[in-house]
Every structure is written in structure tokens, then in C-alpha cells.
Scaffold this motif. Structure first.
Motif, mmCIF file in Angstrom:
data_model
loop_
_atom_site.group_PDB
_atom_site.id
_atom_site.type_symbol
_atom_site.label_atom_id
_atom_site.label_comp_id
_atom_site.label_asym_id
_atom_site.label_seq_id
_atom_site.Cartn_x
_atom_site.Cartn_y
_atom_site.Cartn_z
ATOM 1 N N MET A 180 0.864 -1.121 -0.249
ATOM 2 C CA MET A 180 0.004 -0.072 0.042
ATOM 3 C C MET A 180 0.810 1.251 0.023
ATOM 4 S SD MET A 180 -2.957 1.625 -0.315
ATOM 5 C CE MET A 180 -4.052 0.331 0.096
ATOM 6 N N VAL A 181 1.907 1.324 0.824
ATOM 7 C CA VAL A 181 2.749 2.506 0.702
ATOM 8 C C VAL A 181 3.612 2.666 -0.724
ATOM 9 C CG1 VAL A 181 4.877 3.367 1.996
ATOM 10 C CG2 VAL A 181 3.298 2.334 3.473
ATOM 11 N N PHE A 182 3.854 1.576 -1.090
ATOM 12 C CA PHE A 182 4.344 1.693 -2.461
ATOM 13 C C PHE A 182 3.491 2.310 -3.670
ATOM 14 C CE2 PHE A 182 5.000 -0.419 -6.695
ATOM 15 C CZ PHE A 182 6.004 0.051 -7.228
ATOM 16 N N LEU A 183 2.226 1.778 -3.428
ATOM 17 C CA LEU A 183 1.060 2.405 -4.531
ATOM 18 C C LEU A 183 0.961 3.688 -4.257
ATOM 19 C CD1 LEU A 183 -1.014 -0.688 -4.983
ATOM 20 C CD2 LEU A 183 0.734 0.151 -6.587
ATOM 21 N N CYS A 184 1.181 4.330 -3.094
ATOM 22 C CA CYS A 184 0.674 5.726 -2.601
ATOM 23 C C CYS A 184 1.813 6.677 -2.696
ATOM 24 C CB CYS A 184 0.157 5.610 -1.061
ATOM 25 S SG CYS A 184 -1.239 4.819 -0.814
ATOM 26 N N SER A 185 2.956 6.102 -3.059
ATOM 27 C CA SER A 185 4.377 7.037 -2.913
ATOM 28 C C SER A 185 4.916 7.191 -4.219
ATOM 29 C CB SER A 185 5.427 6.167 -2.151
ATOM 30 O OG SER A 185 5.771 5.264 -2.951
ATOM 31 N N ASP A 186 5.787 8.114 -4.365
ATOM 32 C CA ASP A 186 6.411 8.528 -5.579
ATOM 33 C C ASP A 186 7.201 7.329 -6.079
ATOM 34 O OD1 ASP A 186 5.595 10.824 -5.434
ATOM 35 O OD2 ASP A 186 7.411 11.698 -4.641
ATOM 36 N N ALA A 187 7.421 6.303 -5.369
ATOM 37 C CA ALA A 187 8.226 5.056 -5.857
ATOM 38 C C ALA A 187 7.249 4.446 -7.089
ATOM 39 C CB ALA A 187 8.623 4.065 -4.789
ATOM 40 N N SER A 188 6.156 4.553 -7.181
ATOM 41 C CA SER A 188 5.394 3.967 -8.048
ATOM 42 C C SER A 188 5.009 4.768 -9.205
ATOM 43 C CB SER A 188 3.940 3.477 -7.565
ATOM 44 O OG SER A 188 3.153 4.167 -6.704
ATOM 45 N N ASN A 189 5.358 6.053 -9.368
ATOM 46 C CA ASN A 189 5.153 7.119 -10.231
ATOM 47 C C ASN A 189 5.077 6.747 -11.761
ATOM 48 O OD1 ASN A 189 4.827 8.791 -8.268
ATOM 49 N ND2 ASN A 189 6.553 10.072 -8.784
ATOM 50 N N TYR A 190 5.895 5.544 -12.163
ATOM 51 C CA TYR A 190 5.502 5.227 -13.392
ATOM 52 C C TYR A 190 4.748 3.852 -13.624
ATOM 53 C CZ TYR A 190 6.758 5.324 -18.439
ATOM 54 O OH TYR A 190 6.952 5.153 -19.661
ATOM 55 N N ILE A 191 4.053 3.664 -12.565
ATOM 56 C CA ILE A 191 3.064 2.284 -12.613
ATOM 57 C C ILE A 191 1.861 3.104 -12.681
ATOM 58 C CG2 ILE A 191 2.385 0.390 -11.318
ATOM 59 C CD1 ILE A 191 5.299 0.093 -10.117
ATOM 60 N N ASN A 192 0.922 2.392 -13.705
ATOM 61 C CA ASN A 192 -0.456 2.977 -13.678
ATOM 62 C C ASN A 192 -1.310 1.978 -14.239
ATOM 63 O OD1 ASN A 192 -1.849 5.149 -13.434
ATOM 64 N ND2 ASN A 192 -1.360 6.316 -15.491
ATOM 65 N N GLY A 193 -2.497 1.649 -13.894
ATOM 66 C CA GLY A 193 -3.427 0.954 -14.399
ATOM 67 C C GLY A 193 -3.175 -0.461 -14.021
ATOM 68 N N VAL A 194 -2.474 -0.671 -12.915
ATOM 69 C CA VAL A 194 -2.065 -2.292 -12.734
ATOM 70 C C VAL A 194 -2.752 -2.525 -11.355
ATOM 71 C CG1 VAL A 194 -0.260 -3.518 -11.196
ATOM 72 C CG2 VAL A 194 0.043 -2.161 -13.384
ATOM 73 N N MET A 195 -3.267 -3.753 -11.146
ATOM 74 C CA MET A 195 -3.769 -4.374 -10.049
ATOM 75 C C MET A 195 -2.848 -5.425 -9.467
ATOM 76 S SD MET A 195 -6.542 -4.582 -7.887
ATOM 77 C CE MET A 195 -8.018 -3.908 -9.010
ATOM 78 N N LEU A 196 -2.388 -5.010 -8.375
ATOM 79 C CA LEU A 196 -1.134 -5.638 -7.895
ATOM 80 C C LEU A 196 -1.747 -6.339 -6.717
ATOM 81 C CD1 LEU A 196 2.028 -6.177 -7.079
ATOM 82 C CD2 LEU A 196 1.561 -4.274 -5.499
ATOM 83 N N PRO A 197 -1.531 -7.966 -7.100
ATOM 84 C CA PRO A 197 -2.023 -9.225 -6.027
ATOM 85 C C PRO A 197 -0.855 -9.310 -4.984
ATOM 86 C CG PRO A 197 -1.966 -10.028 -8.442
ATOM 87 C CD PRO A 197 -0.967 -8.588 -8.283
ATOM 88 N N VAL A 198 -1.502 -9.234 -3.730
ATOM 89 C CA VAL A 198 -0.490 -9.605 -2.548
ATOM 90 C C VAL A 198 -1.170 -10.882 -1.981
ATOM 91 C CG1 VAL A 198 0.405 -8.637 -0.496
ATOM 92 C CG2 VAL A 198 -0.054 -6.990 -2.294
ATOM 93 N N ASP A 199 -0.929 -12.088 -2.640
ATOM 94 C CA ASP A 199 -1.525 -13.246 -2.479
ATOM 95 C C ASP A 199 -0.728 -14.389 -2.029
ATOM 96 O OD1 ASP A 199 -0.253 -13.638 -4.785
ATOM 97 O OD2 ASP A 199 -1.931 -14.214 -5.914
ATOM 98 N N GLY A 200 0.553 -14.298 -1.899
ATOM 99 C CA GLY A 200 1.526 -15.500 -1.555
ATOM 100 C C GLY A 200 1.582 -16.379 -2.633
ATOM 101 N N GLY A 201 1.143 -15.825 -4.001
ATOM 102 C CA GLY A 201 1.334 -16.815 -5.270
ATOM 103 C C GLY A 201 0.003 -17.535 -5.266
ATOM 104 N N TYR A 202 -1.075 -17.047 -4.657
ATOM 105 C CA TYR A 202 -2.311 -17.734 -5.165
ATOM 106 C C TYR A 202 -2.650 -17.932 -6.446
ATOM 107 C CZ TYR A 202 -7.177 -19.324 -4.386
ATOM 108 O OH TYR A 202 -8.257 -19.707 -4.431
ATOM 109 N N LEU A 203 -2.531 -16.906 -7.384
ATOM 110 C CA LEU A 203 -3.156 -16.927 -8.537
ATOM 111 C C LEU A 203 -2.078 -17.588 -9.428
ATOM 112 C CD1 LEU A 203 -3.922 -13.324 -8.780
ATOM 113 C CD2 LEU A 203 -5.671 -15.124 -8.654
ATOM 114 N N LEU A 204 -0.908 -18.093 -8.926
ATOM 115 C CA LEU A 204 -0.056 -18.848 -9.699
ATOM 116 C C LEU A 204 -0.597 -20.254 -10.159
ATOM 117 C CD1 LEU A 204 3.352 -17.967 -8.018
ATOM 118 C CD2 LEU A 204 2.419 -16.911 -10.106
ATOM 119 N N ARG A 205 -1.442 -20.553 -9.201
ATOM 120 C CA ARG A 205 -1.983 -22.036 -9.253
ATOM 121 C C ARG A 205 -3.455 -22.014 -9.881
ATOM 122 N NH1 ARG A 205 0.286 -24.809 -3.651
ATOM 123 N NH2 ARG A 205 2.581 -24.664 -4.533
#
Length: 257
Positions: free
Chosen positions: A232-257
Motif C-alpha cells: 500500500m505504501v508503495f502504491l501511494c508513494s512516488d516510488a510507483s510514479n511510472y506504474i499505472n493501471g495495475v492491479m497488484l496481487p498480494v497473495d502469496g502466489g495464490y494466482l499462480l496455481r
């Protein structure tokens, strides 16, 4: 472009507006942004968790203001934005966190539950984003973070409006990201996996489903809420300024299987 440093991840003196930010996962998002320097405007339908959240934010040396408001009411979005501007003068980040889930068999799914979930998870998110976007366009900067779900990607058996709303949140995130990028506004989403919260207690207590879910997660365990705070901090901060339109899964890899 500023020189990269650890300060790129900070939100010093930024103003974050968050819905449902005093309970559930929202409380952890509020704590996360305040730990890195943000003041917070929390909108909630009830006062549950307010004092605990206030103490946590103030312990981080930041200011928090609460507004009790049903965000699904007509005209709620403008009331919220006007109050936030009155208190802080600007809105740097919007976190659309408030949401609900209703579960029934397909044939018996009540119309009122469909409407309630869609109104909160999708319609209220849209109207508040629309109102905040007007402010951010004038500022020529901003971040909007929408909360998705594993059901932004997968079928949601028995939770039809929830699955529909979270798929729609991903689409709206992308559409808004495209429209607002020329104004230096980034719109992204965070999709929590299976998290250890009171809302998921019944699922965790289910002797069959809890095992199925855990075995489906490459990390081998349900997440603790604090494991979402960094993303959450990453997506709110300047560190993510060139990231746009992404849905970031924080899922322990759940979607890999």
C-alpha cells in the motif's frame, strides 16, 4: 525527476483520504500511510475502531480526521471531498477501501443483496473517484488506489455481486488510469489474497475449505494484515510514479496455481 532514495517511499505531509479506514484491513492501510508521514482523512459508516485508529496515527506524529458517512448515499462523494478539503486543503491520495460481501446460493440470491454490494463496492467507489479526480486534475498530481480481490481474477461461487464488483473495479482502475495519466495522476489497485481477519474467520474455521485454500497458496499460509502494508505504501508513494493501471496481487502466489 527526483534522485531516488529511501525518501521516495515516504508520504511526508501528504493527505490520504480512505474509506473504511478504521476497521478491518483499512485500519492497517491507515496505519501504514501514517507511519511514512501522511495525515489521514477517514470516512466510515460507523464509529467502530475510531479511538484505536486515532491513537495509532497520533503515535506516528500525524493528524487524523474522521467523518461518519454512508458513502452510498446520493451526494455523499461531494460532501466527503468538501469536508476533506476544508480540513486539509488538498487530497494527495484516495484509497477506495470500503466494501462488503454477501453469500447465497444462486437461485436464492436476494435482489437487495445484489444492490447493496454493487452500490458499495462499485458505485460508491466510482462516484468518490470521480469527485476526487476533479481535485487532483487541478493539483496536477495524485494517486488513487482501489482495493480489488482474488475475485478480480477468479469466479466467486456464491458471492456473485462481489465477484462482479471486483472485476469491475479492475476495469475502472484501468480506464481511470488511462484518462488521468496526462494529469500526473496514477490509478492502481491492490488485490489482497487470503488474509487472517475476522471477516475470513468462518472460512478459516471450515475444515475442508481452509485446507484447500492453504494448499493452493505457494507461500503455504494465510497472510497477516501487516503483510499488505508495504504494498500500500508503495502504491501511494512516488516510488510507483511510472506504474499505472495495475492491479497488484498480494497473495502469496495464490494466482499462480
Amino acid at each position: 525527476m527526483k534522485e531516488f532514495s529511501i525518501h521516495t517511499f515516504e508520504l511526508t505531509d501528504k493527505v490520504v483520504l480512505i474509506t473504511g479506514g478504521a476497521s478491518g484491513l483499512g485500519e492497517y492501510y491507515t496505519q501504514a500511510v501514517s507511519k511514512v508521514g501522511a495525515d489521514v482523512f477517514v470516512v466510515a459508516n460507523e464509529q467502530r475502531g475510531w479511538e484505536e485508529t486515532r491513537k495509532a496515527v497520533e503515535a506516528n506524529g500525524r493528524r487524523v480526521v474522521f467523518m461518519q458517512q454512508d458513502i452510498t448515499e446520493p451526494g455523499a462523494a461531494k460532501k466527503i471531498v468538501d469536508k476533506a478539503l476544508e480540513e486539509f486543503g488538498r487530497i494527495d491520495v484516495l484509497i477506495n477501501n470500503a466494501g462488503m460481501q454477501r453469500r447465497h446460493d444462486l437461485v436464492d440470491f436476494p435482489d437487495e443483496d445484489w444492490q447493496a454490494v454493487i452500490n458499495l463496492n462499485l458505485n460508491a467507489l466510482y462516484y468518490l473517484s470521480h469527485e476526487v479526480a476533479k481535485v487532483m486534475i487541478k493539483q496536477n498530481r495524485g494517486k488513487i488506489v482501489n482495493i480489488g480481490s482474488m475475485q478480480s481474477y477468479r469466479a466467486g461461487k456464491f458471492i456473485y455481486p462481489y465477484a462482479a464488483s471486483k472485476h469491475a473495479v479492475m476495469g475502472l482502475t484501468r480506464a481511470y488510469a488511462d484518462a488521468l495519466a496526462p494529469y500526473n495522476i496514477q490509478v492502481n489497485g491492490l488485490a489482497p489474497g487470503y488474509i487472517n481477519t475476522p471477516m475470513t474467520k468462518a472460512l478459516q474455521d471450515d475444515p475442508v475449505r481452509s485446507v484447500e485454500i492453504r494448499e493452493h497458496i505457494p507461500a503455504g499460509h494465510w497472510a497477516e494484515p501487516r503483510e499488505l502494508m508495504g504494498a500500500m505504501v508503495f502504491l501511494c508513494s512516488d516510488a510507483s510514479n511510472y506504474i499505472n493501471g495495475v492491479m497488484l496481487p498480494v497473495d502469496g502466489g495464490y494466482l499462480l496455481r
